[in-house]
Design a protein around this motif. Sequence first.
Motif, PDB file in Angstrom:
ATOM      1  N   GLU A   1       7.062  14.021  -5.406  1.00 45.96           N
ATOM      2  CA  GLU A   1       6.717  12.777  -4.717  1.00 45.96           C
ATOM      3  C   GLU A   1       7.504  12.671  -3.420  1.00 45.96           C
ATOM      4  OE1 GLU A   1       4.294  11.189  -5.668  1.00 45.96           O
ATOM      5  OE2 GLU A   1       4.087  11.918  -7.706  1.00 45.96           O
ATOM      6  N   LEU A   2       7.118  11.708  -2.614  1.00 42.75           N
ATOM      7  CA  LEU A   2       7.775  11.546  -1.313  1.00 42.75           C
ATOM      8  C   LEU A   2       9.301  11.438  -1.453  1.00 42.75           C
ATOM      9  CD1 LEU A   2       7.472  11.098   1.768  1.00 42.75           C
ATOM     10  CD2 LEU A   2       7.316   8.669   1.297  1.00 42.75           C
ATOM     11  N   LEU A   3       9.735  10.616  -2.399  1.00 39.98           N
ATOM     12  CA  LEU A   3      11.175  10.397  -2.530  1.00 39.98           C
ATOM     13  C   LEU A   3      11.912  11.568  -3.175  1.00 39.98           C
ATOM     14  CD1 LEU A   3      11.492   6.602  -3.342  1.00 39.98           C
ATOM     15  CD2 LEU A   3      11.717   7.771  -1.157  1.00 39.98           C
TER      16      LEU A   3
ATOM     17  N   GLN B   1       0.842  -1.214   0.000  1.00 36.99           N
ATOM     18  CA  GLN B   1       0.000   0.000   0.000  1.00 36.99           C
ATOM     19  C   GLN B   1       0.873   1.259   0.000  1.00 36.99           C
ATOM     20  OE1 GLN B   1      -2.232  -1.059   3.494  1.00 36.99           O
ATOM     21  NE2 GLN B   1      -4.096  -1.463   2.324  1.00 36.99           N
ATOM     22  N   LEU B   2       1.953   1.205   0.785  1.00 38.55           N
ATOM     23  CA  LEU B   2       2.842   2.377   0.837  1.00 38.55           C
ATOM     24  C   LEU B   2       3.445   2.647  -0.537  1.00 38.55           C
ATOM     25  CD1 LEU B   2       4.723   1.759   4.207  1.00 38.55           C
ATOM     26  CD2 LEU B   2       3.154   3.620   3.719  1.00 38.55           C
ATOM     27  N   ARG B   3       3.805   1.553  -1.237  1.00 40.80           N
ATOM     28  CA  ARG B   3       4.385   1.727  -2.580  1.00 40.80           C
ATOM     29  C   ARG B   3       3.384   2.388  -3.512  1.00 40.80           C
ATOM     30  NH1 ARG B   3       6.746  -3.610  -2.253  1.00 40.80           N
ATOM     31  NH2 ARG B   3       8.899  -3.335  -1.609  1.00 40.80           N
ATOM     32  N   ARG B   4       2.122   1.947  -3.398  1.00 34.27           N
ATOM     33  CA  ARG B   4       1.102   2.490  -4.304  1.00 34.27           C
ATOM     34  C   ARG B   4       0.806   3.958  -3.974  1.00 34.27           C
ATOM     35  NH1 ARG B   4      -2.755   2.259  -7.898  1.00 34.27           N
ATOM     36  NH2 ARG B   4      -4.912   2.833  -7.420  1.00 34.27           N
ATOM     37  N   VAL B   5       0.582   4.227  -2.693  1.00 33.85           N
ATOM     38  CA  VAL B   5       0.165   5.573  -2.298  1.00 33.85           C
ATOM     39  C   VAL B   5       1.270   6.595  -2.551  1.00 33.85           C
ATOM     40  CG1 VAL B   5      -0.515   6.996  -0.319  1.00 33.85           C
ATOM     41  CG2 VAL B   5      -1.524   4.740  -0.633  1.00 33.85           C
ATOM     42  N   TYR B   6       2.505   6.208  -2.246  1.00 27.14           N
ATOM     43  CA  TYR B   6       3.592   7.187  -2.361  1.00 27.14           C
ATOM     44  C   TYR B   6       4.472   6.969  -3.586  1.00 27.14           C
ATOM     45  CZ  TYR B   6       2.180   8.552   2.267  1.00 27.14           C
ATOM     46  OH  TYR B   6       1.441   8.998   3.327  1.00 27.14           O
ATOM     47  N   LEU B   7       3.994   6.145  -4.513  1.00 26.68           N
ATOM     48  CA  LEU B   7       4.746   5.872  -5.747  1.00 26.68           C
ATOM     49  C   LEU B   7       6.193   5.488  -5.435  1.00 26.68           C
ATOM     50  CD1 LEU B   7       3.594   8.751  -8.121  1.00 26.68           C
ATOM     51  CD2 LEU B   7       2.994   6.357  -8.281  1.00 26.68           C
ATOM     52  N   LEU B   8       6.339   4.578  -4.513  1.00 30.89           N
ATOM     53  CA  LEU B   8       7.688   4.222  -4.089  1.00 30.89           C
ATOM     54  C   LEU B   8       8.192   3.046  -4.914  1.00 30.89           C
ATOM     55  CD1 LEU B   8       7.049   4.327  -0.244  1.00 30.89           C
ATOM     56  CD2 LEU B   8       8.152   6.083  -1.627  1.00 30.89           C
ATOM     57  N   PRO B   9       9.324   3.207  -5.546  1.00 27.35           N
ATOM     58  CA  PRO B   9       9.848   2.073  -6.310  1.00 27.35           C
ATOM     59  C   PRO B   9      10.508   1.071  -5.372  1.00 27.35           C
ATOM     60  CG  PRO B   9      11.327   3.941  -6.465  1.00 27.35           C
ATOM     61  CD  PRO B   9      10.188   4.374  -5.597  1.00 27.35           C
ATOM     62  N   SER B  10      10.507  -0.185  -5.784  1.00 28.16           N
ATOM     63  CA  SER B  10      11.282  -1.169  -5.013  1.00 28.16           C
ATOM     64  C   SER B  10      12.750  -0.917  -5.332  1.00 28.16           C
ATOM     65  CB  SER B  10      10.875  -2.583  -5.408  1.00 28.16           C
ATOM     66  OG  SER B  10      11.215  -2.782  -6.757  1.00 28.16           O
ATOM     67  N   ASP B  11      13.646  -1.564  -4.609  1.00 29.07           N
ATOM     68  CA  ASP B  11      15.078  -1.357  -4.858  1.00 29.07           C
ATOM     69  C   ASP B  11      15.444  -1.720  -6.297  1.00 29.07           C
ATOM     70  OD1 ASP B  11      15.601  -0.424  -2.344  1.00 29.07           O
ATOM     71  OD2 ASP B  11      15.931  -2.422  -1.517  1.00 29.07           O
ATOM     72  N   GLU B  12      14.820  -2.792  -6.806  1.00 32.26           N
ATOM     73  CA  GLU B  12      15.136  -3.238  -8.165  1.00 32.26           C
ATOM     74  C   GLU B  12      14.694  -2.186  -9.174  1.00 32.26           C
ATOM     75  OE1 GLU B  12      13.286  -5.203  -5.984  1.00 32.26           O
ATOM     76  OE2 GLU B  12      15.138  -6.187  -5.320  1.00 32.26           O
ATOM     77  N   GLU B  13      13.472  -1.672  -8.971  1.00 34.81           N
ATOM     78  CA  GLU B  13      12.959  -0.641  -9.891  1.00 34.81           C
ATOM     79  C   GLU B  13      13.825   0.615  -9.824  1.00 34.81           C
ATOM     80  OE1 GLU B  13       8.204  -1.772  -9.701  1.00 34.81           O
ATOM     81  OE2 GLU B  13       9.079  -0.435  -8.218  1.00 34.81           O
ATOM     82  N   ASP B  14      14.249   0.937  -8.611  1.00 30.48           N
ATOM     83  CA  ASP B  14      15.070   2.124  -8.405  1.00 30.48           C
ATOM     84  C   ASP B  14      16.394   1.980  -9.156  1.00 30.48           C
ATOM     85  OD1 ASP B  14      14.941   4.578  -7.293  1.00 30.48           O
ATOM     86  OD2 ASP B  14      15.948   4.024  -5.421  1.00 30.48           O
ATOM     87  N   GLU B  15      16.992   0.788  -9.029  1.00 29.33           N
ATOM     88  CA  GLU B  15      18.257   0.519  -9.714  1.00 29.33           C
ATOM     89  C   GLU B  15      18.090   0.616 -11.218  1.00 29.33           C
ATOM     90  OE1 GLU B  15      21.513  -0.080  -8.888  1.00 29.33           O
ATOM     91  OE2 GLU B  15      20.760   0.805  -7.035  1.00 29.33           O
TER      92      GLU B  15
ATOM     93  N   GLY C   1      -4.897  -1.358 -11.264  1.00 31.18           N
ATOM     94  CA  GLY C   1      -4.126  -0.545 -12.212  1.00 31.18           C
ATOM     95  C   GLY C   1      -4.975   0.269 -13.164  1.00 31.18           C
ATOM     96  N   SER C   2      -6.279   0.343 -12.909  1.00 33.00           N
ATOM     97  CA  SER C   2      -7.118   1.128 -13.820  1.00 33.00           C
ATOM     98  C   SER C   2      -6.892   2.624 -13.632  1.00 33.00           C
ATOM     99  CB  SER C   2      -8.590   0.778 -13.636  1.00 33.00           C
ATOM    100  OG  SER C   2      -8.925   0.897 -12.270  1.00 33.00           O
ATOM    101  N   ILE C   3      -6.341   2.982 -12.521  1.00 35.55           N
ATOM    102  CA  ILE C   3      -6.015   4.393 -12.300  1.00 35.55           C
ATOM    103  C   ILE C   3      -4.744   4.481 -11.446  1.00 35.55           C
ATOM    104  CG2 ILE C   3      -7.589   4.529 -10.293  1.00 35.55           C
ATOM    105  CD1 ILE C   3      -8.037   7.484 -10.977  1.00 35.55           C
ATOM    106  N   GLU C   4      -3.898   5.405 -11.823  1.00 30.71           N
ATOM    107  CA  GLU C   4      -2.708   5.665 -11.007  1.00 30.71           C
ATOM    108  C   GLU C   4      -3.180   6.249  -9.677  1.00 30.71           C
ATOM    109  OE1 GLU C   4       0.670   5.803 -11.597  1.00 30.71           O
ATOM    110  OE2 GLU C   4       0.806   5.322 -13.729  1.00 30.71           O
TER     111      GLU C   4
END
Lengths: 201, 389
Positions: free
Chosen positions: B86-88, A154-168, B52-55
């Motif tokens: 974004e957060l990051l 949920q945190l990844r979805r809400v905050y658009l957080l990439p996993s380490d692999e995606e980040d790399e 995935g139907s909406i970001e």
Amino acid sequence: MSVENAPVVDVDEAAIPVEKKMYYRFESNDKKEFRVSELAIQQSETLNRLVEAMGYTSEDVENKPAIAIENIDGKTLKLVFQWCEHHKGEAIPVDDGSVPKIVEIPEFDAKLMDIDNGLLFKLIWAADYLNIVQLLNVSCKKVANMAQGKTPAQLRRVYLLPSDEEDEAAKRAAQEAQDPRAREVEEEFEERKRQGGNSFF
Amino acid sequence: MIRFLFCLPFFKSGSETGDQEMVIKKFIRKNVKKGTSIEEVDKKICEKFGDGSIEYRELDYWYHQFYNGKKGLKDKRNPCDRTSLELLDLPNEMIHSIVSYLPIPDKFNLQLVSNRLGSLAAMNFDALTVNIDENSMTFFNPRKRSEETVMPINLGYNQLKMLLSCPELKLEFLSIEADNASIANGRALRNIQKLLKSIYHQLRAEHFCSFGFLKDQLSLLPYFNPEVLRGITAFEFDPPEPFLETIQELVKMEQWRQLKVLLFKFQYKNPFVFYPIEYFTQFEVLGLGDVIRSIDDSPEIFAWIRELIMTSPNIEKIHAGFDMSLREICETLDPAIEIQWDVGHDGLAFWNTPKSKFVIGKNTAEDLHGLTIVKENGKHWKGYRAYVR
């Protein structure tokens, strides 16, 4: 935007002491202009120092160009100044590093921060840039409250957080876009490492 | 550094998305009107229109548009406005500040999200107490006692391992406790040793508290970074231990030799007071946990304190528990102590030694029996006011 048309942000005239009744004009990076009371500006250490250094008179404020805040857009700046006007005259908390830091979000702030994440992060960034301690505290607390109890997915979805692999992968893609030889160099380096070499050169 | 993201398509699907976009926006608007939370709307959209139907960013944008009174479905943002923070994109200090407000389980969760967030979450742990029970493990920050998290024992070990494995972790205080000293010779101690052994780096903790025997430190201290570790607390319980043998082994360890603070709570009749004072002269701060109720209880301890104060080149502060009047304590320690004033347990006295001047007063206002002997103007000196009630 002309001085006359500049929006005045929620000013409670009665709450402003007579000697502080001066309004500064600020302009966001998308050319939106705001008039903000001197007392409200005190909530921002950065702006307060700036106006003190400028030493503007009431005439200067009207006649000189609005003070440009180049890193913040109008939508965000409006929220910032609304917050400052609402909290003008309040003591600025001193962060002495004491633990625990207890921050309550007042009703006004909660309503002000009922905004999408993108804007909320811009508000946090602006509060930090303008050094508005309490706004930074409440906005960070708001994000933390939203994250509470959420699973990693949920945190990844809400905050658009990439996993380490995606980040790399994103980093590699960005590197390659910048320098097409980067991948080659990296592969060569990896190959040498595999062959037992200690140094690339 | 701020990194603006390039515009992303609002909705993920293909050309038929125009209609679906509208339908989803209307669905969001209807639910906002009904007072549905954004989490619930997200769930409903996934159920109704598929994952995935909406970001989420788009859902968030439209939800708050409708929430704040906008009704129109037309997207008035121009493409440049769609760049978003974004957060990051926030600097680490700000993310750190956000994470600081999270309770412990959520901080643990962040370690499962990504390395960067995991590291930031780990850096947020400045003090941690882990209490190991038969079937559960309790985590809390001793400075924020209300924030207590209990989890099943296996999950607890996993979470603890994940946290301690983070190289960025630096704790001011780490306490690993087990009920009734079962950490000693028990399963908990073996498990903790196994856990610490599996970590690739030495733990960076300034103070380590182990609710077990001093000899437990023999197997635990090697896993601590000696450049960081400054103090330990050992709690002794009923069975006597081979104290001299333990301390002779401990002094061989770099971690022990670097220690400046030793707090121990064991029976004051414990024979430690009979062992050479040299073992204790490395310490700047010594704490004796048990309350001494009369001179007859342990006349040796008074002599031990006196010798330490007179001979140790490093001692800065001793705090101990005495259920005796300040005058009685001072007169027993050294008749040369000058008592400035005293009323029962309270008072202020000065102890001049050949090298320094020590002040004797209260440990804290709340601690009725706590007495502090502190070097005037030394490293741990807080001014006269701190030692009177």
